[in-house]
Design an enzyme around this catalytic site. Structure first.
Site, short mmCIF file in Angstrom:
data_model
loop_
_atom_site.label_atom_id
_atom_site.label_comp_id
_atom_site.label_asym_id
_atom_site.label_seq_id
_atom_site.Cartn_x
_atom_site.Cartn_y
_atom_site.Cartn_z
N CYS A 21 -74.67 33.23 33.20
CA CYS A 21 -74.51 33.33 31.75
C CYS A 21 -75.02 34.64 31.16
O CYS A 21 -74.46 35.16 30.20
CB CYS A 21 -75.26 32.19 31.04
SG CYS A 21 -74.98 30.55 31.76
N ASP B 57 -80.29 46.99 43.95
CA ASP B 57 -79.05 47.33 43.25
C ASP B 57 -79.00 48.82 42.92
O ASP B 57 -78.52 49.22 41.87
CB ASP B 57 -78.89 46.49 41.98
CG ASP B 57 -77.51 46.64 41.35
OD1 ASP B 57 -76.57 47.03 42.05
OD2 ASP B 57 -77.38 46.39 40.13
#
Length: 702
Positions: free
Chosen positions: A623, A330
């Site tokens: 979540c 990332d």
């Protein structure tokens, strides 16, 4: 002459169903022309009107340097509070306000737009695009927005649910609204601010974590019609290829992979050189993160983690530079891009400056894409250096997690993230909100991204790992060396502003606005706001008075960076737009938060370790971005504190959408009952750890 603010107030009071007479309409149009008549020439010549801040980085080169100097090293002790405006938010505020001729335009959470009197903070109009709160689950990093663009009497902005909107700058009335998404069922979003170049509104999209295809779009500012679209990754190994650059890119992907055509979203950085007529855009990561999953046979996977130079008229690629070929961590190149002219080895060079996530500071020839230099500005163990001849990183092997867990530096949050840096032509320094932090990448099989928890001491053995810390760094881009740095108690702080007053302005997670000597790094003024800052400050002048303004409200992907002294642990995270001036007063503080009390005793659970681990992986995926990777966040409900009654309603909330009106989306399309139960088992395991660590606790009333 009718008072404009009174007129707008009456229009807002009577609301949009009524018409105004021709004289009033002419008055309104006159004001729109007078206050928002921004075009290319005006942005290019921005230094001729330093009192305005008319583009995202003030100028097309995105230096975030202001020639204003009334607030300077000598006068800054007198700086204080001028005015504030409530932004009706308790989450992250990231926008850079735009100021044109005394009117300020900004955005807040859920893509809401506000126009204000820049002298007083009085609200002139507001526009709420009414984003469906269910869209919140499609965001990696909070319901944020980084601001508007202003052009020829209109205000342009993107919405979380993927629309590009044009408003009348005088009234806030809707002019047009276009859908930027190629697939409304995919998890796309817009959080970045548009830029306007040659009458085209340029906008990208977010969502690379969620299996979407990246692209940049250009829309006609007048009509909203799509002019061109550049896809950052090929849609498949065999095409069809929407433009020629994609055929070359396809050769850098595993032709047998199911993941070709995913990732590379252009969600933030842009800059424009009008002399070279080149638009520069940074692109993001692949999806999933691990290349051994995404492209098992390897390859550079163009145009992930790249800087693209495009022709703004056509969207055709002139050159590209890939910061991380085959990115697996990332390490996006979507971070702030600055254009500057620097003397390097006796030659004046037109350069592009970037400090992307991967920890290396790049100086690139912006005409050709040639790498001039690259040095690490924070600790990095994934690569030892960037080879100047090839432009490619020299990998250490310490970040290869294809067969074992690895503690990788920088973290997926990057050595520098979206928070803008600033460049001062007076000092020749770039001021970077940076951090030293690592991330455990694992082989758990997550198909989206990875997040690990392990004894980092074991994974750090033999490495000189720095302590977790944030910094404001002053970096010399010519010498590629550190001039000075200020350690911060938190790694997730605000963007930066530099001015001709010899000052650097920087907000912090702990709720301070620091005003710093740009040459020495000495803190000259420390204003306590009581609200954490992640947005960048900006400055403007009205009637001969210089103001500094910023959006205060902590959030974004900061949920897992709590160090214990953040402002929102003491004060309500009340989102505010705050302005400062000389001879101002003490900054008003938000209300103190009520004590959270002890952790309640959670229900029993007989879930196996395997089910809990499955729940952990699903929790991270669906979540953790909002509720914290370990269940802890003061901005949204800490799921470790769920009452036993709420646990009985867990599936009704997660699958049934019982709390959807409050922004808690239903995940019925993504999860089945067994998976939801696994997530609950993981939440209970976190709750039991928290409960046990504090001793006995009193069960609160549900």
């Amino acid at each position: 002459m009718i008072n404009f603010r009174l007129l707008v107030g009456l229009i807002l009071l009577l609301s949009g169903g009524l018409f105004i007479n021709a004289g009033q309409a002419a008055e309104t149009q006159e004001h729109a022309t007078r206050t928002a008549n921004v075009d290319a020439r005006r942005i290019i010549d921005a230094d001729r009107e330093p009192g305005n801040w008319i583009a995202h980085g003030r100028t097309y080169d995105e230096q975030r340097f202001s020639p204003l100097d009334s607030i300077n090293r000598e006068t800054v002790p007198r700086m204080g509070f001028a005015w504030q405006q409530d932004m009706a938010s308790t989450r992250g505020l990231e926008a850079t306000p735009i100021v044109v001729d005394g009117v300020m335009y900004t955005t807040s959470t859920w893509s809401r737009v506000t126009a204000l009197d820049a002298r007083s903070g009085e609200v002139l109009w507001q526009f709420d695009p009414e984003v469906d709160r269910a869209w919140g689950k499609k965001l990696c990093c909070d319901v944020v927005n980084r601001g508007v663009a202003v052009w020829k009497g209109r205000v342009y902005f993107g919405t979380l649910d993927g629309y590009l909107i044009a408003l009348d700058a005088a009234t806030g009335d809707l002019v047009w609204r276009v859908d930027t998404l190629i697939n409304r069922d995919a998890w796309y979003s817009i959080t970045g601010a548009p830029r306007i170049v040659k009458g085209k509104v340029i906008i990208g999209n977010g969502g690379a974590e969620f299996q979407v295809r990246g692209y940049i779009s250009a829309f006609d500012a007048e009509s909203g019609d799509l002019d061109w679209r550049f896809y950052t990754v090929p849609g498949g190994p065999e095409g069809p290829f929407e433009h020629p650059e994609l055929e070359a890119a396809a050769a850098t992907w595993d032709k047998n992979s199911d993941w070709t055509g995913v990732g590379g979203t252009a969600w933030d950085s842009m800059a424009y050189d009008p002399d070279l007529d080149l638009l520069y855009i940074g692109t993001g990561n692949g999806s999933p993160w691990p290349q051994y999953v995404r492209s098992p046979e390897g390859g550079d996977n163009l145009y992930l983690a790249s800087i693209l130079a495009l022709r703004p008229d056509t969207g055709r690629l002139v050159w590209h530079y890939q910061t991380v070929p085959g990115d697996a961590w990332d390490f996006t190149a979507t971070q702030h891009i600055i254009l500057a002219d620097l003397e390097i080895e006796g030659e004046l060079r037109k350069v592009l400056l970037q400090a992307p996530k991967n920890g290396f500071f790049y100086v690139i020839d912006r005409a050709s894409g040639e790498l001039i230099s690259a040095e690490n500005y924070v600790f990095a163990n994934w690569a030892s250096e960037i080879d100047i001849k090839t432009g490619r990183p020299v990998l250490t092997g310490l970040a290869d997690f294809s067969d074992q867990e690895r503690y990788v530096f920088p973290s997926a949050a990057g050595g520098h993230n979206w928070q803008p840096m600033a460049f001062s032509p007076d000092t020749g320094l770039v001021y970077i909100p940076a951090r030293d932090a690592g991330w455990v990448h694992n082989i758990a099989g997550d198909k989206w991204f990875t997040y690990g928890v392990k004894n980092v001491a074991e994974l750090s053995e033999g490495q000189d790992i720095p302590p977790l810390s944030g910094y404001l760094k002053a970096w010399d881009p010519v010498a590629q060396s550190l001039a000075w740095e200020i350690p911060m108690p938190n790694i997730w702080n605000g963007g930066v502003l530099a001015t001709a007053g010899g000052l650097v302005f920087h907000g912090t997670a702990t709720g301070h606005l620091l005003v710093i000597d740009d040459r020495s790094g000495e803190v000259l003024k420390d204003l306590f706001l009581g609200t954490g800052v992640i947005a960048p400050p900006m400055t403007y002048d009205v009637d001969g008075e210089q103001y500094v303004a910023l959006m205060a409200g902590w959030g974004g992907p900061a949920f897992n960076t709590l160090g214990g002294d953040e402002a929102l642990l003491q004060y309500n995270n009340a989102g505010r737009l705050i302005a400062f001036k000389l001879d101002g007063i003490e900054v008003p503080k938000p209300d103190r938060i009520a004590a959270r009390g002890p952790f309640p005793e959670p229900p029993e659970s007989d879930a196996s370790a395997e089910v809990v681990e499955q729940g952990r992986q699903l929790y991270v995926m669906f979540c953790g971005g909002c509720h914290g990777m370990y269940g802890s966040t003061p901005m949204l409900p800490d799921l470790r504190r769920l009452s036993k009654q709420k646990h009985t309603l867990f599936n009704d909330i997660v699958l049934g959408g019982a709390l959807e009106p409050l922004g808690m989306s239903s995940f019925a399309a993504e999860l089945n009952e067994q998976q939801a139960s696994a997530i609950q088992a993981y939440v209970i395991s976190l709750a039991r750890e928290a409960f046990a660590s504090q001793g006995a606790a009193t069960e609160p009333t549900p």
